[in-house]
Design an enzyme around this catalytic site. Sequence first.
Site: not given
Ligand code: SAH
Ligand code: SF4
Length: 386
Positions: A109, A122, A129, A133, A136, A358
Site C-alpha cells: 500500500e 507515504c 514486515c 512491533c 502495528c 500509520c
Molecule cells: N518500519 C518503519 C516505518 C514504517 S511504520 C518504522 O517502524 O519506523 C511508520 C510509523 O508508524 C512508525 O513510527 C510506527 O511505529 C508507526 N505505527 C505503527 N503502527 C501504528 C499504529 N497502529 N498507530 C500509530 N502509529 C503506528
Molecule cells: Fe515493521 Fe510496523 Fe515495526 Fe515499522 S512499526 S518495523 S512496519 S512492524
Amino acid sequence: MIQPLTTPEAQTAPNSIENRIDLVGLSKAELKTQLTDIGEPAFRAKQLWHWIYHRGETDFDQMTTIAKSLRAILNEKFIVRRPGIALEQTSNDKSRKWLFKFHDGNEAETVFIPEEDRGAVCISSQVGCSLSCTFCHTGTMDLVRNLTAGEIVGQMMAARDSYNEWPSPSGDRLLSNIVMMGMGEPLINYENVAKALTIIMDGEGIAISKRRITLSTSGLVPMMDRCGSELGVNLAVSLHAVTDELRDVLVPINKKYPIKELLDACRRYPSANNARRITFEYVMLKGVNDSQADARELVRMAKGIPVKFNLIPFNPWPGVAYDCSTMSDMKRFSEILNDGGFSAPIRVPRGRDILAACGQLKSASKRDVEKLKQDARQRQSEREAS
Ligand code: SAH
Ligand code: SF4
C-alpha cells in the site's frame, strides 16, 4: 496462429512482456549499459531517463525525440512498468490510498497525504514486515518479500500518474515530499531503498531533494549510519518507549539495538542539526507509555540531540489490545516536551476511514474488498430504511 499473451508459449517468446527488461529502477549507469549493449551511444540513456522520470512516459512510441527505428528495438527488449492498481480509495479528508499489485501478484500500500498546497507520499519498502512491533498492523503479517528498487520508485510514479503530475513541475508540486513510512522496515531493505531514493533525488528526473524525504526506522543502528552518510535524507526514529523493558515488548528489534545504542546513532547522524532535526516518533498508548513521568524522562533522554517529537495517536485495527491515549493525556504529554524545549505536535490522523493511517497498512485486498462490501450493504440498508 496468434497466441494470447497468457499462454506458457507466449511467456517464453523472446519479446513477451515477461522477457522484457523493466527500465524503472535501473541506476543511470545500468541504463547506459543496457543501451550500449544494444549498440547505442551512452547519451541515449540521458534521453530515456528524461522521458521516463521527467515526463513520466511509459510508451516508447510516444518518445518522439528518439528515432522510430530505435523505438521499435526498445519495444522489443524493454518495458517501463508501473505497478497495477488493485484498489484506489480516497478518504473524506482527501488522503488517497492505493493497493498496488506487483507483477508477481504481491501487493503493498501507498498513501498520499495532501496539505494545502503540497503533500507527502507515504511509500512501502517491503511486503509485510519481519519486526513484529506489537501495536502495528503490518507487523502481524510477517515478511513476504523486499520490494525492488523499481517497485519502490514505481509507487511514486503511479501516485503521480493518479494526479497527472507529469512532466515533473519545476516549481510547486502537489506530490512534493516522500516519507518512507509505509509497510516494512526500509533499513532492512536498504540496498533497494537507497537505489530507489537515489533515482527519485536525481535532478534530471523526479528531482525530489533529500530535504523533502524522510526515512522512518524502528532503529537498525548500523544501517542508520549508512543511510546518513550515503543518502543524507531526514531521519525519523520510532522510539515509543523510555525503558528497554517496555521497548523490548513494543519494538522487539530493541533487544538487538537497545535505547542507548539508538540514541548514540542519532547523536552521530551526519545530516542532523538544529535546522534539520531527527524526528522521534512516539505512538500514544493508553496506560502503557503515556504518563507524565514518561514525558519527563523523554526530555532527559533527548537533551543534546537535535530532535523534535511527533506524537502519533495510536490507530486501532481489528483485534488489537492497545487503546489510544486520551486527548487530555496527549496534550499534557506534549506540553511537558514543549516545556523541556522540544517541539512535539500531536499528529492529526489522516485517512482513518480507509485504514490509511500509520500502522494500519496491510496488503490484504481481501480485507478491503470485505470493507467495501460491508459499506455497500450498510448503504443498501440505509436506503431501504428511508
Ligand atoms: N518500519 C518503519 C516505518 C514504517 S511504520 C518504522 O517502524 O519506523 C511508520 C510509523 O508508524 C512508525 O513510527 C510506527 O511505529 C508507526 N505505527 C505503527 N503502527 C501504528 C499504529 N497502529 N498507530 C500509530 N502509529 C503506528
Ligand atoms: Fe515493521 Fe510496523 Fe515495526 Fe515499522 S512499526 S518495523 S512496519 S512492524
